[in-house]
Write an enzyme that holds these catalytic residues in place. Structure first.
Site, PDB file in Angstrom:
ATOM      1  N   ARG A  25       9.572  29.592  11.737  1.00 58.39           N
ATOM      2  CA  ARG A  25      10.886  29.627  12.367  1.00 58.39           C
ATOM      3  C   ARG A  25      11.088  31.046  12.895  1.00 58.39           C
ATOM      4  O   ARG A  25      10.446  31.991  12.429  1.00 58.39           O
ATOM      5  CB  ARG A  25      11.986  29.377  11.335  1.00 58.39           C
ATOM      6  CG  ARG A  25      12.108  27.957  10.909  1.00 58.39           C
ATOM      7  CD  ARG A  25      13.133  27.826   9.790  1.00 58.39           C
ATOM      8  NE  ARG A  25      14.503  27.931  10.257  1.00 58.39           N
ATOM      9  CZ  ARG A  25      15.566  27.844   9.443  1.00 58.39           C
ATOM     10  NH1 ARG A  25      15.387  27.679   8.145  1.00 58.39           N
ATOM     11  NH2 ARG A  25      16.791  27.937   9.927  1.00 58.39           N
ATOM     12  N   HIS A  26      12.013  31.213  13.823  1.00 60.24           N
ATOM     13  CA  HIS A  26      12.465  32.555  14.218  1.00 60.24           C
ATOM     14  C   HIS A  26      13.027  33.273  12.982  1.00 60.24           C
ATOM     15  O   HIS A  26      13.351  32.635  11.973  1.00 60.24           O
ATOM     16  CB  HIS A  26      13.568  32.412  15.277  1.00 60.24           C
ATOM     17  CG  HIS A  26      14.692  31.529  14.797  1.00 60.24           C
ATOM     18  ND1 HIS A  26      15.703  32.000  13.980  1.00 60.24           N
ATOM     19  CD2 HIS A  26      14.912  30.200  14.954  1.00 60.24           C
ATOM     20  CE1 HIS A  26      16.509  31.001  13.693  1.00 60.24           C
ATOM     21  NE2 HIS A  26      16.054  29.892  14.259  1.00 60.24           N
ATOM     22  N   ARG A  68      16.336  33.998  20.005  1.00 63.63           N
ATOM     23  CA  ARG A  68      15.961  34.345  18.623  1.00 63.63           C
ATOM     24  C   ARG A  68      14.459  34.189  18.375  1.00 63.63           C
ATOM     25  O   ARG A  68      13.876  34.914  17.567  1.00 63.63           O
ATOM     26  CB  ARG A  68      16.796  33.541  17.618  1.00 63.63           C
ATOM     27  CG  ARG A  68      16.730  32.024  17.766  1.00 63.63           C
ATOM     28  CD  ARG A  68      17.918  31.431  17.041  1.00 63.63           C
ATOM     29  NE  ARG A  68      18.002  29.978  16.950  1.00 63.63           N
ATOM     30  CZ  ARG A  68      18.505  29.167  17.872  1.00 63.63           C
ATOM     31  NH1 ARG A  68      18.895  29.665  19.034  1.00 63.63           N
ATOM     32  NH2 ARG A  68      18.608  27.866  17.666  1.00 63.63           N
ATOM     33  N   HIS A  91      11.893  26.501  15.614  1.00 58.66           N
ATOM     34  CA  HIS A  91      13.179  26.334  14.923  1.00 58.66           C
ATOM     35  C   HIS A  91      13.036  25.270  13.832  1.00 58.66           C
ATOM     36  O   HIS A  91      12.078  24.502  13.832  1.00 58.66           O
ATOM     37  CB  HIS A  91      14.228  25.884  15.950  1.00 58.66           C
ATOM     38  CG  HIS A  91      14.299  26.810  17.125  1.00 58.66           C
ATOM     39  ND1 HIS A  91      15.171  27.852  17.204  1.00 58.66           N
ATOM     40  CD2 HIS A  91      13.544  26.867  18.268  1.00 58.66           C
ATOM     41  CE1 HIS A  91      14.971  28.522  18.333  1.00 58.66           C
ATOM     42  NE2 HIS A  91      13.994  27.935  18.998  1.00 58.66           N
ATOM     43  N   ASN A 109      22.756  31.943  11.913  1.00 53.40           N
ATOM     44  CA  ASN A 109      22.346  31.571  10.554  1.00 53.40           C
ATOM     45  C   ASN A 109      23.301  32.193   9.536  1.00 53.40           C
ATOM     46  O   ASN A 109      23.662  31.578   8.537  1.00 53.40           O
ATOM     47  CB  ASN A 109      20.925  32.052  10.227  1.00 53.40           C
ATOM     48  CG  ASN A 109      19.843  31.292  10.969  1.00 53.40           C
ATOM     49  OD1 ASN A 109      18.850  31.881  11.406  1.00 53.40           O
ATOM     50  ND2 ASN A 109      20.010  29.981  11.136  1.00 53.40           N
ATOM     51  N   GLU A 155      15.300  24.432  20.042  1.00 51.50           N
ATOM     52  CA  GLU A 155      15.895  23.690  18.921  1.00 51.50           C
ATOM     53  C   GLU A 155      16.553  22.383  19.386  1.00 51.50           C
ATOM     54  O   GLU A 155      16.876  22.230  20.578  1.00 51.50           O
ATOM     55  CB  GLU A 155      16.911  24.595  18.202  1.00 51.50           C
ATOM     56  CG  GLU A 155      17.564  24.003  16.951  1.00 51.50           C
ATOM     57  CD  GLU A 155      16.571  23.484  15.892  1.00 51.50           C
ATOM     58  OE1 GLU A 155      15.669  22.670  16.217  1.00 51.50           O
ATOM     59  OE2 GLU A 155      16.721  23.851  14.720  1.00 51.50           O
TER      60      GLU A 155
HETATM   61  O1  G3H Z   1      20.586  24.027  14.368  1.00 48.29           O
HETATM   62  C1  G3H Z   1      19.892  23.076  13.910  1.00 48.29           C
HETATM   63  C2  G3H Z   1      19.292  23.098  12.568  1.00 48.29           C
HETATM   64  O2  G3H Z   1      18.295  24.051  12.410  1.00 48.29           O
HETATM   65  C3  G3H Z   1      18.779  21.744  12.227  1.00 48.29           C
HETATM   66  O3  G3H Z   1      18.984  21.568  10.869  1.00 48.29           O
HETATM   67  O4  G3H Z   1      19.055  19.088  11.152  1.00 48.29           O
HETATM   68  O5  G3H Z   1      19.161  20.167   8.881  1.00 48.29           O
HETATM   69  O6  G3H Z   1      21.128  20.301  10.469  1.00 48.29           O
HETATM   70  P1  G3H Z   1      19.623  20.203  10.314  1.00 48.29           P
END
Ligand code: G3H
Length: 191
Positions: free
Chosen positions: A7-8, A56, A145, A14, A79
């Protein structure tokens, strides 16, 4: 084959538990980029680097991109598009769109954000990238991501599709994959 996924580094979103957008790295995120560069210098890593187009991700590879023989930016690694909830915190998403939030909790794999994507969409969006890596047999270092990394793991490992949105993809940790694509072995290395 050898594929590394990261990941970045930690982003300013975050820090606030905010969804999507195109934020910059936090100070900790920049430190991760520097540590990642040192890791790439000191270890046997793939020579081909591909990164999401988002700020990012590009800031994360800024410190290491010259170490690689080739470097490509792939928008297909951006993402998941969270549509109308982009930029909201998870709390704001739950409060403003309670029904949508409930639907997501009940079926995270198939849930498609309003005006956005689902994990199933993401699996299809990332498929050509993996097909190209497999076809060219190019060991590859991928910076992307959380949701995209989960979709990539689905293509590279034996994972039950329903479990895809629940795979652990920690920040500041590389996912080191070796073996035959489709049944690769995964090791996590915190950096
Ligand atoms: O911004 C998106 C997230 O990195 C995805 O995570 O699907 O668990 O909400 P999630």
């Amino acid at each position: 084959m050898h594929i590394i996924i990261s990941r970045h580094g930690e982003s300013n979103y975050n820090l606030e538990n905010r969804i999507g957008g195109d934020p910059s790295l936090s100070a900790r995120g920049h430190e991760y980029g520097k540590r990642l560069a040192k890791y790439c210098k000191d270890n046997d890593v793939p020579e081909h680097l591909i990164s999401s187009q988002l700020v990012r991700a590009r800031q994360t590879v800024f410190y290491s991109s010259k170490i690689f023989s080739t470097y490509e930016i792939c928008p297909e690694l951006n993402e998941i598009n969270a549509g109308v909830v982009e930029h909201l915190t998870y709390e704001e998403f739950k409060n403003r769109y309670p029904d949508e939030h409930k639907r997501r909790m009940n079926d995270k794999l198939n849930f498609r954000y309003l005006e956005g994507e689902s994990y199933v969409d993401l699996i299809e969006r990332t498929r050509p990238i993996v097909e190209e890596i497999v076809k060219t047999e190019k060991d590859t270092f991928i910076v992307c991501h959380r949701a995209v990394a989960r979709a990539l793991l689905f293509h590279l490992m034996k994972i039950d599709k329903k479990q895809v949105p629940h795979q652990e993809i920690p920040l500041h940790t590389i996912l080191d994959l070796t073996g035959k694509p489709g049944e690769m072995n995964l090791t996590y290395h915190e950096i």
